[in-house]
Design a protein around this motif. Sequence first.
Motif, PDB file in Angstrom:
ATOM      1  N   UNK A  10       3.321   9.091   7.206  1.00 28.71           N
ATOM      2  CA  UNK A  10       2.580   7.867   7.497  1.00 28.71           C
ATOM      3  C   UNK A  10       1.094   8.022   7.176  1.00 28.71           C
ATOM      4  N   UNK A  11       0.562   9.218   7.376  1.00 36.16           N
ATOM      5  CA  UNK A  11      -0.850   9.465   7.070  1.00 36.16           C
ATOM      6  C   UNK A  11      -1.122   9.260   5.578  1.00 36.16           C
ATOM      7  N   UNK A  12      -0.259   9.816   4.717  1.00 39.58           N
ATOM      8  CA  UNK A  12      -0.451   9.684   3.269  1.00 39.58           C
ATOM      9  C   UNK A  12      -0.257   8.235   2.824  1.00 39.58           C
ATOM     10  N   UNK A  13       0.708   7.540   3.416  1.00 38.09           N
ATOM     11  CA  UNK A  13       0.911   6.129   3.074  1.00 38.09           C
ATOM     12  C   UNK A  13      -0.345   5.330   3.392  1.00 38.09           C
ATOM     13  N   UNK A  14      -0.873   5.510   4.588  1.00 41.42           N
ATOM     14  CA  UNK A  14      -2.051   4.743   5.016  1.00 41.42           C
ATOM     15  C   UNK A  14      -3.290   5.147   4.228  1.00 41.42           C
ATOM     16  N   UNK A  15      -3.406   6.427   3.915  1.00 37.22           N
ATOM     17  CA  UNK A  15      -4.560   6.877   3.137  1.00 37.22           C
ATOM     18  C   UNK A  15      -4.511   6.301   1.725  1.00 37.22           C
ATOM     19  N   UNK A  16      -3.330   6.252   1.113  1.00 38.78           N
ATOM     20  CA  UNK A  16      -3.204   5.678  -0.230  1.00 38.78           C
ATOM     21  C   UNK A  16      -3.559   4.192  -0.221  1.00 38.78           C
ATOM     22  N   UNK A  17      -3.140   3.495   0.838  1.00 37.57           N
ATOM     23  CA  UNK A  17      -3.505   2.076   0.979  1.00 37.57           C
ATOM     24  C   UNK A  17      -5.014   1.928   1.117  1.00 37.57           C
ATOM     25  N   UNK A  18      -5.627   2.807   1.912  1.00 36.06           N
ATOM     26  CA  UNK A  18      -7.080   2.761   2.106  1.00 36.06           C
ATOM     27  C   UNK A  18      -7.818   3.034   0.801  1.00 36.06           C
TER      28      UNK A  18
ATOM     29  N   UNK B 142      -0.065  12.716  -6.727  1.00 34.35           N
ATOM     30  CA  UNK B 142      -1.123  13.728  -6.844  1.00 34.35           C
ATOM     31  C   UNK B 142      -1.714  13.722  -8.253  1.00 34.35           C
ATOM     32  N   UNK B 143      -0.858  13.572  -9.258  1.00 34.36           N
ATOM     33  CA  UNK B 143      -1.337  13.549 -10.641  1.00 34.36           C
ATOM     34  C   UNK B 143      -2.266  12.361 -10.888  1.00 34.36           C
ATOM     35  N   UNK B 144      -2.051  11.285 -10.126  1.00 40.41           N
ATOM     36  CA  UNK B 144      -2.869  10.067 -10.278  1.00 40.41           C
ATOM     37  C   UNK B 144      -3.989  10.000  -9.239  1.00 40.41           C
ATOM     38  N   UNK B 145      -4.272  11.135  -8.589  1.00 40.35           N
ATOM     39  CA  UNK B 145      -5.314  11.194  -7.548  1.00 40.35           C
ATOM     40  C   UNK B 145      -5.039  10.194  -6.425  1.00 40.35           C
ATOM     41  N   UNK B 146      -3.760   9.981  -6.122  1.00 41.02           N
ATOM     42  CA  UNK B 146      -3.311   9.110  -5.028  1.00 41.02           C
ATOM     43  C   UNK B 146      -3.735   7.649  -5.203  1.00 41.02           C
ATOM     44  N   UNK B 147      -3.987   7.260  -6.439  1.00 40.50           N
ATOM     45  CA  UNK B 147      -4.336   5.865  -6.716  1.00 40.50           C
ATOM     46  C   UNK B 147      -3.060   5.114  -7.081  1.00 40.50           C
ATOM     47  N   UNK B 148      -2.729   4.111  -6.279  1.00 34.18           N
ATOM     48  CA  UNK B 148      -1.471   3.395  -6.448  1.00 34.18           C
ATOM     49  C   UNK B 148      -1.704   2.030  -7.102  1.00 34.18           C
ATOM     50  N   UNK B 149      -0.694   1.571  -7.852  1.00 32.79           N
ATOM     51  CA  UNK B 149      -0.766   0.262  -8.493  1.00 32.79           C
ATOM     52  C   UNK B 149      -0.422  -0.855  -7.516  1.00 32.79           C
ATOM     53  N   UNK B 150      -0.465  -2.082  -8.018  1.00 32.53           N
ATOM     54  CA  UNK B 150      -0.279  -3.259  -7.171  1.00 32.53           C
ATOM     55  C   UNK B 150       1.110  -3.294  -6.530  1.00 32.53           C
ATOM     56  N   UNK B 151       2.162  -3.006  -7.308  1.00 30.13           N
ATOM     57  CA  UNK B 151       3.530  -3.052  -6.769  1.00 30.13           C
ATOM     58  C   UNK B 151       3.721  -1.985  -5.692  1.00 30.13           C
ATOM     59  N   UNK B 152       3.230  -0.774  -5.986  1.00 31.22           N
ATOM     60  CA  UNK B 152       3.349   0.311  -5.012  1.00 31.22           C
ATOM     61  C   UNK B 152       2.513   0.013  -3.756  1.00 31.22           C
ATOM     62  N   UNK B 153       1.373  -0.595  -3.961  1.00 29.52           N
ATOM     63  CA  UNK B 153       0.510  -0.983  -2.848  1.00 29.52           C
ATOM     64  C   UNK B 153       1.248  -1.939  -1.911  1.00 29.52           C
ATOM     65  N   UNK B 154       1.907  -2.947  -2.460  1.00 33.22           N
ATOM     66  CA  UNK B 154       2.661  -3.891  -1.636  1.00 33.22           C
ATOM     67  C   UNK B 154       3.802  -3.205  -0.888  1.00 33.22           C
TER      68      UNK B 154
ATOM     69  N   UNK C 267     -11.496   1.595   0.839  1.00 33.39           N
ATOM     70  CA  UNK C 267     -12.032   2.003   2.143  1.00 33.39           C
ATOM     71  C   UNK C 267     -12.097   3.523   2.253  1.00 33.39           C
ATOM     72  N   UNK C 268     -11.573   4.204   1.250  1.00 42.31           N
ATOM     73  CA  UNK C 268     -11.508   5.662   1.263  1.00 42.31           C
ATOM     74  C   UNK C 268     -11.644   6.181  -0.160  1.00 42.31           C
ATOM     75  N   UNK C 269     -12.451   7.208  -0.329  1.00 41.84           N
ATOM     76  CA  UNK C 269     -12.567   7.865  -1.628  1.00 41.84           C
ATOM     77  C   UNK C 269     -11.348   8.753  -1.850  1.00 41.84           C
ATOM     78  N   UNK C 270     -10.777   8.680  -3.045  1.00 38.84           N
ATOM     79  CA  UNK C 270      -9.588   9.468  -3.358  1.00 38.84           C
ATOM     80  C   UNK C 270      -9.839  10.966  -3.160  1.00 38.84           C
TER      81      UNK C 270
END
Length: 236
Positions: free
Chosen positions: A168-176, A217-229, A181-184
């Motif tokens: 849950x921490x990683x999910x919320x951090x990726x959303x942030x 990790x390869x994408x520095x925890x930056x998620x796209x729009x679909x993954x974000x939803x 709201x959070x630097x990668x």
Amino acid sequence: MKKLLTIAALSGFQGEICAPCEEIEIIRVDEKPLYEVLKQVKSKYVCVADGGFAFSDSKEYLSELDGATADIVVFEGGCLIKTAILKGLPAKLCADRFTAEVFGAMDAKSVLNADFKPLNLYPVAPEYSPETEERLYDALAEFKKCKAKLSKEVYSFVFDAFLKKLIMFYIRAAVAIREKRLEAEKLKEFDAKLKENIVLYLALEKKFYPADIKKLREKDFKIGFIQYNKFKKLIK
């Protein structure tokens, strides 16, 4: 009538609920810190609730609690911890449900996997914040130091608690990160530190069900729009 169980309802709890019998009490933890409130508890076990909860219709489990000797009683969806253990924790180690449960467990000697369910818990996971990250890392550091001394059943309980929390921490951090709201870099730093607990690090790779964490990790925890939803739905 002696008290067997105290429900410590944190500020995330909404509404009013009455204890079903004299052996059980409910205390609201609103203005005072959790550890201060726990000092006043006189029951045998404590359950920390950070969201809604509902008691079981049956009270037959009370006799089993009365005779129980285990430091931790695990039931489906939650656990009870001996009050004496929680009272012995320093303030910093008893700040919320997660820290109370894992630091309490790391002081425990025995676990009972109960076949009864005293109540249903509906937890509220906190948003990512520097405070939640610091608490999680402090708990991980303590686990690394003491894990060799834990009994098999206590180790299993603590390991599972960490794994659920980390997911849950990683999910919320990726959303942030997506919401800026959070630097990668902050999550990358935490992820690098997690390698100090390599077994947990590898278990997270296997159990991180929302996505392939190696690719994240390869994408520095930056998620796209679909993954974000998708991630947002998991934390509602």
